[in-house]
Structures are given as structure tokens and as C-alpha cells.
Design a protein around this motif. Structure first.
Motif, PDB file in Angstrom:
ATOM      1  N   ARG A  98       0.858  -1.182   0.000  1.00 46.60           N
ATOM      2  CA  ARG A  98       0.000   0.000   0.000  1.00 46.60           C
ATOM      3  C   ARG A  98       0.891   1.228   0.000  1.00 46.60           C
ATOM      4  NH1 ARG A  98      -4.723   1.284   4.379  1.00 46.60           N
ATOM      5  NH2 ARG A  98      -4.147   3.461   4.569  1.00 46.60           N
ATOM      6  N   PHE A  99       0.837   1.967  -1.084  1.00 45.74           N
ATOM      7  CA  PHE A  99       1.663   3.160  -1.226  1.00 45.74           C
ATOM      8  C   PHE A  99       1.105   4.299  -0.390  1.00 45.74           C
ATOM      9  CE2 PHE A  99       3.189   0.897  -4.889  1.00 45.74           C
ATOM     10  CZ  PHE A  99       4.481   1.375  -5.098  1.00 45.74           C
ATOM     11  N   GLU A 100       1.973   4.882   0.437  1.00 41.01           N
ATOM     12  CA  GLU A 100       1.644   6.102   1.187  1.00 41.01           C
ATOM     13  C   GLU A 100       2.170   7.309   0.405  1.00 41.01           C
ATOM     14  OE1 GLU A 100       0.286   6.166   4.542  1.00 41.01           O
ATOM     15  OE2 GLU A 100      -0.058   4.007   4.372  1.00 41.01           O
ATOM     16  N   GLY A 101       3.208   7.069  -0.368  1.00 39.32           N
ATOM     17  CA  GLY A 101       3.849   8.075  -1.213  1.00 39.32           C
ATOM     18  C   GLY A 101       4.702   7.344  -2.226  1.00 39.32           C
ATOM     19  N   TRP A 102       5.164   8.050  -3.235  1.00 44.06           N
ATOM     20  CA  TRP A 102       6.034   7.432  -4.229  1.00 44.06           C
ATOM     21  C   TRP A 102       6.815   8.526  -4.914  1.00 44.06           C
ATOM     22  CZ3 TRP A 102       5.202   6.760  -9.872  1.00 44.06           C
ATOM     23  CH2 TRP A 102       6.182   5.940 -10.456  1.00 44.06           C
ATOM     24  N   LEU A 103       8.133   8.423  -4.898  1.00 42.92           N
ATOM     25  CA  LEU A 103       9.001   9.438  -5.487  1.00 42.92           C
ATOM     26  C   LEU A 103       9.409   9.110  -6.919  1.00 42.92           C
ATOM     27  CD1 LEU A 103      11.188  10.182  -2.343  1.00 42.92           C
ATOM     28  CD2 LEU A 103       9.236  11.498  -3.233  1.00 42.92           C
TER      29      LEU A 103
ATOM     30  N   LEU B  60      10.010 -13.366 -11.095  1.00 42.27           N
ATOM     31  CA  LEU B  60       9.014 -12.292 -11.002  1.00 42.27           C
ATOM     32  C   LEU B  60       7.671 -12.894 -10.644  1.00 42.27           C
ATOM     33  CD1 LEU B  60      10.140 -10.343 -14.169  1.00 42.27           C
ATOM     34  CD2 LEU B  60      10.349  -9.540 -11.810  1.00 42.27           C
ATOM     35  N   ASP B  61       6.933 -12.174  -9.828  1.00 38.95           N
ATOM     36  CA  ASP B  61       5.625 -12.647  -9.417  1.00 38.95           C
ATOM     37  C   ASP B  61       4.693 -11.448  -9.327  1.00 38.95           C
ATOM     38  OD1 ASP B  61       3.587 -14.325  -8.549  1.00 38.95           O
ATOM     39  OD2 ASP B  61       4.754 -15.187  -6.909  1.00 38.95           O
ATOM     40  N   ASP B  62       3.425 -11.735  -9.163  1.00 35.03           N
ATOM     41  CA  ASP B  62       2.432 -10.676  -9.026  1.00 35.03           C
ATOM     42  C   ASP B  62       2.520 -10.042  -7.645  1.00 35.03           C
ATOM     43  OD1 ASP B  62       1.422 -11.199 -11.579  1.00 35.03           O
ATOM     44  OD2 ASP B  62       0.014 -12.690 -10.812  1.00 35.03           O
ATOM     45  N   VAL B  63       2.184  -8.781  -7.578  1.00 33.86           N
ATOM     46  CA  VAL B  63       2.094  -8.051  -6.322  1.00 33.86           C
ATOM     47  C   VAL B  63       0.782  -7.272  -6.349  1.00 33.86           C
ATOM     48  CG1 VAL B  63       3.411  -6.090  -7.221  1.00 33.86           C
ATOM     49  CG2 VAL B  63       3.233  -6.417  -4.764  1.00 33.86           C
ATOM     50  N   GLU B  64       0.117  -7.245  -5.242  1.00 30.13           N
ATOM     51  CA  GLU B  64      -1.106  -6.451  -5.112  1.00 30.13           C
ATOM     52  C   GLU B  64      -0.697  -5.052  -4.666  1.00 30.13           C
ATOM     53  OE1 GLU B  64      -5.213  -6.428  -2.466  1.00 30.13           O
ATOM     54  OE2 GLU B  64      -3.891  -8.173  -2.373  1.00 30.13           O
ATOM     55  N   VAL B  65      -1.132  -4.038  -5.391  1.00 27.48           N
ATOM     56  CA  VAL B  65      -0.763  -2.659  -5.099  1.00 27.48           C
ATOM     57  C   VAL B  65      -2.014  -1.843  -4.852  1.00 27.48           C
ATOM     58  CG1 VAL B  65       0.260  -0.568  -6.096  1.00 27.48           C
ATOM     59  CG2 VAL B  65       1.370  -2.773  -6.433  1.00 27.48           C
ATOM     60  N   SER B  66      -1.958  -1.014  -3.817  1.00 24.66           N
ATOM     61  CA  SER B  66      -3.054  -0.084  -3.549  1.00 24.66           C
ATOM     62  C   SER B  66      -2.442   1.230  -3.064  1.00 24.66           C
ATOM     63  CB  SER B  66      -4.018  -0.657  -2.505  1.00 24.66           C
ATOM     64  OG  SER B  66      -3.354  -0.864  -1.265  1.00 24.66           O
ATOM     65  N   THR B  67      -3.275   2.246  -2.931  1.00 29.69           N
ATOM     66  CA  THR B  67      -2.810   3.534  -2.419  1.00 29.69           C
ATOM     67  C   THR B  67      -3.633   3.909  -1.201  1.00 29.69           C
ATOM     68  OG1 THR B  67      -4.286   4.712  -3.931  1.00 29.69           O
ATOM     69  CG2 THR B  67      -2.009   4.372  -4.660  1.00 29.69           C
ATOM     70  N   SER B  68      -2.994   4.604  -0.283  1.00 31.74           N
ATOM     71  CA  SER B  68      -3.658   5.048   0.936  1.00 31.74           C
ATOM     72  C   SER B  68      -4.441   6.328   0.663  1.00 31.74           C
ATOM     73  CB  SER B  68      -2.618   5.318   2.023  1.00 31.74           C
ATOM     74  OG  SER B  68      -1.859   6.472   1.677  1.00 31.74           O
ATOM     75  N   PRO B  69      -5.350   6.680   1.552  1.00 34.94           N
ATOM     76  CA  PRO B  69      -6.034   7.971   1.412  1.00 34.94           C
ATOM     77  C   PRO B  69      -5.039   9.137   1.406  1.00 34.94           C
ATOM     78  CG  PRO B  69      -7.203   6.591   2.981  1.00 34.94           C
ATOM     79  CD  PRO B  69      -5.919   5.885   2.644  1.00 34.94           C
ATOM     80  N   GLU B  70      -3.938   9.010   2.170  1.00 34.09           N
ATOM     81  CA  GLU B  70      -2.914  10.060   2.201  1.00 34.09           C
ATOM     82  C   GLU B  70      -2.252  10.203   0.830  1.00 34.09           C
ATOM     83  OE1 GLU B  70      -3.729   8.581   6.194  1.00 34.09           O
ATOM     84  OE2 GLU B  70      -3.016   7.491   4.451  1.00 34.09           O
ATOM     85  N   PHE B  71      -1.983   9.077   0.170  1.00 32.17           N
ATOM     86  CA  PHE B  71      -1.404   9.104  -1.170  1.00 32.17           C
ATOM     87  C   PHE B  71      -2.351   9.838  -2.116  1.00 32.17           C
ATOM     88  CE2 PHE B  71      -0.755   7.651  -5.463  1.00 32.17           C
ATOM     89  CZ  PHE B  71       0.626   7.543  -5.600  1.00 32.17           C
ATOM     90  N   GLN B  72      -3.609   9.488  -2.045  1.00 33.58           N
ATOM     91  CA  GLN B  72      -4.593  10.095  -2.946  1.00 33.58           C
ATOM     92  C   GLN B  72      -4.733  11.588  -2.684  1.00 33.58           C
ATOM     93  OE1 GLN B  72      -8.056   7.562  -2.518  1.00 33.58           O
ATOM     94  NE2 GLN B  72      -6.754   5.765  -2.791  1.00 33.58           N
ATOM     95  N   GLU B  73      -4.555  11.991  -1.422  1.00 37.24           N
ATOM     96  CA  GLU B  73      -4.622  13.403  -1.082  1.00 37.24           C
ATOM     97  C   GLU B  73      -3.367  14.153  -1.550  1.00 37.24           C
ATOM     98  OE1 GLU B  73      -4.680  15.820   3.049  1.00 37.24           O
ATOM     99  OE2 GLU B  73      -6.157  14.201   2.901  1.00 37.24           O
ATOM    100  N   LEU B  74      -2.198  13.526  -1.378  1.00 34.76           N
ATOM    101  CA  LEU B  74      -0.944  14.154  -1.776  1.00 34.76           C
ATOM    102  C   LEU B  74      -0.761  14.202  -3.288  1.00 34.76           C
ATOM    103  CD1 LEU B  74       1.525  12.551   0.799  1.00 34.76           C
ATOM    104  CD2 LEU B  74       0.915  14.975   0.651  1.00 34.76           C
ATOM    105  N   TYR B  75      -1.238  13.160  -3.975  1.00 32.67           N
ATOM    106  CA  TYR B  75      -1.030  13.031  -5.422  1.00 32.67           C
ATOM    107  C   TYR B  75      -2.370  12.811  -6.133  1.00 32.67           C
ATOM    108  CZ  TYR B  75       3.564  11.729  -3.506  1.00 32.67           C
ATOM    109  OH  TYR B  75       4.734  11.687  -2.794  1.00 32.67           O
ATOM    110  N   PRO B  76      -3.269  13.781  -6.098  1.00 29.86           N
ATOM    111  CA  PRO B  76      -4.573  13.574  -6.728  1.00 29.86           C
ATOM    112  C   PRO B  76      -4.435  13.261  -8.220  1.00 29.86           C
ATOM    113  CG  PRO B  76      -4.258  15.892  -6.167  1.00 29.86           C
ATOM    114  CD  PRO B  76      -3.090  15.134  -5.593  1.00 29.86           C
ATOM    115  N   GLY B  77      -5.058  12.172  -8.626  1.00 32.52           N
ATOM    116  CA  GLY B  77      -5.049  11.789 -10.025  1.00 32.52           C
ATOM    117  C   GLY B  77      -3.770  11.119 -10.495  1.00 32.52           C
ATOM    118  N   ARG B  78      -2.790  10.950  -9.617  1.00 34.15           N
ATOM    119  CA  ARG B  78      -1.523  10.324 -10.033  1.00 34.15           C
ATOM    120  C   ARG B  78      -1.701   8.823 -10.153  1.00 34.15           C
ATOM    121  NH1 ARG B  78       4.418  11.119  -7.315  1.00 34.15           N
ATOM    122  NH2 ARG B  78       5.582  10.424  -9.129  1.00 34.15           N
TER     123      ARG B  78
END
Length: 122
Positions: free
Chosen positions: A16-21, A52-70
Motif C-alpha cells: 500500500r503506497f503512502e507516497g512514491w518518489l 518475477l511474481d504478481d504483487v497487489e498494489v493499492s494507495t492510501s487515502p494520504e497518497f490520494q490526497e498528496l497526489y490527486p489523479g496520479r
């Protein structure tokens, strides 16, 4: 995740991404993520010591707030299988990623601004 062993054993990876640079290689102890583009490049280069294998990825509400639409790129789970320096990818005894010069040349073609790269002895 089995946390009674070190490093922990992971059978299902959900990050779960909180941020991503923007880096395309990420360490999420004890796992590694690579962008799908980087995954394709290391496969096409014929590198060894990984799967290589699959990974489940999601974003936190903080991520969505910091990076709207990213939008995040698609990521893959880079499982390190190399056991020694004969492989292009292996883990050091303290669980750091060690790569061959061949692998480093591929990695350097991608964004890794936050990576700490150290030369090894020997």
C-alpha cells in the motif's frame, strides 16, 4: 507473512503506497518491487538470480490526497533467488540487494534516484 523467522517469509505481497518518489526499484523489507518496464528489461537482458511474481498494489487515502489523479505504473514482485555472486541478483547476509555489474547497467537505465549504490570489495 511469517514473522518468527528473519527475514520474514512472504507468501502474498500487498504493498500500500503512502507516497512514491518515482523510483522503479523499491525495497519493502523483505521484498523488492520493480516497475513492469524494468521487469521486462531484466528478463530481456538474460539476467539470473531472480523470479518475477504478481504483487497487489493499492494507495492510501494520504497518497490520494498528496497526489490527486496520479497513476502508479504496474509493478512486479522481484523475488531474489540467487545464492551467491555467480548470480546477477542475490542478497547479502544482512538482506541487502547485491547485483552484478551487468544487472547494474540495466538498472541504471531506469529511475532510481532514491537508491543507495555502493561498490563491493572483491
Amino acid at each position: 507473512m511469517n514473522t518468527s523467522v528473519h527475514p520474514p517469509e512472504v507468501s502474498h505481497f500487498h504493498h500500500r503506497f503512502e507516497g512514491w518518489l518515482g523510483d522503479e526499484l523499491l525495497e519493502v523489507f523483505p521484498c523488492f518491487l520493480v516497475s513492469s518496464a524494468l521487469a521486462k528489461a531484466i528478463e530481456e537482458a538474460g539476467l539470473v538470480g531472480f523470479s518475477l511474481d504478481d504483487v497487489e498494489v493499492s494507495t492510501s487515502p494520504e497518497f490520494q490526497e498528496l497526489y490527486p489523479g496520479r497513476a502508479l505504473p504496474e509493478f512486479r514482485w522481484l523475488k531474489i533467488t540467487g545464492k551467491d555472486r555467480d548470480a546477477d541478483f542475490c542478497l547479502t547476509p544482512d538482506s541487502r540487494l547485491e547485483v552484478s555489474s551487468r544487472a547494474l547497467n540495466v538498472l541504471r537505465q531506469f529511475k532510481m534516484a532514491q537508491a543507495v549504490i555502493e561498490a563491493t570489495k572483491g
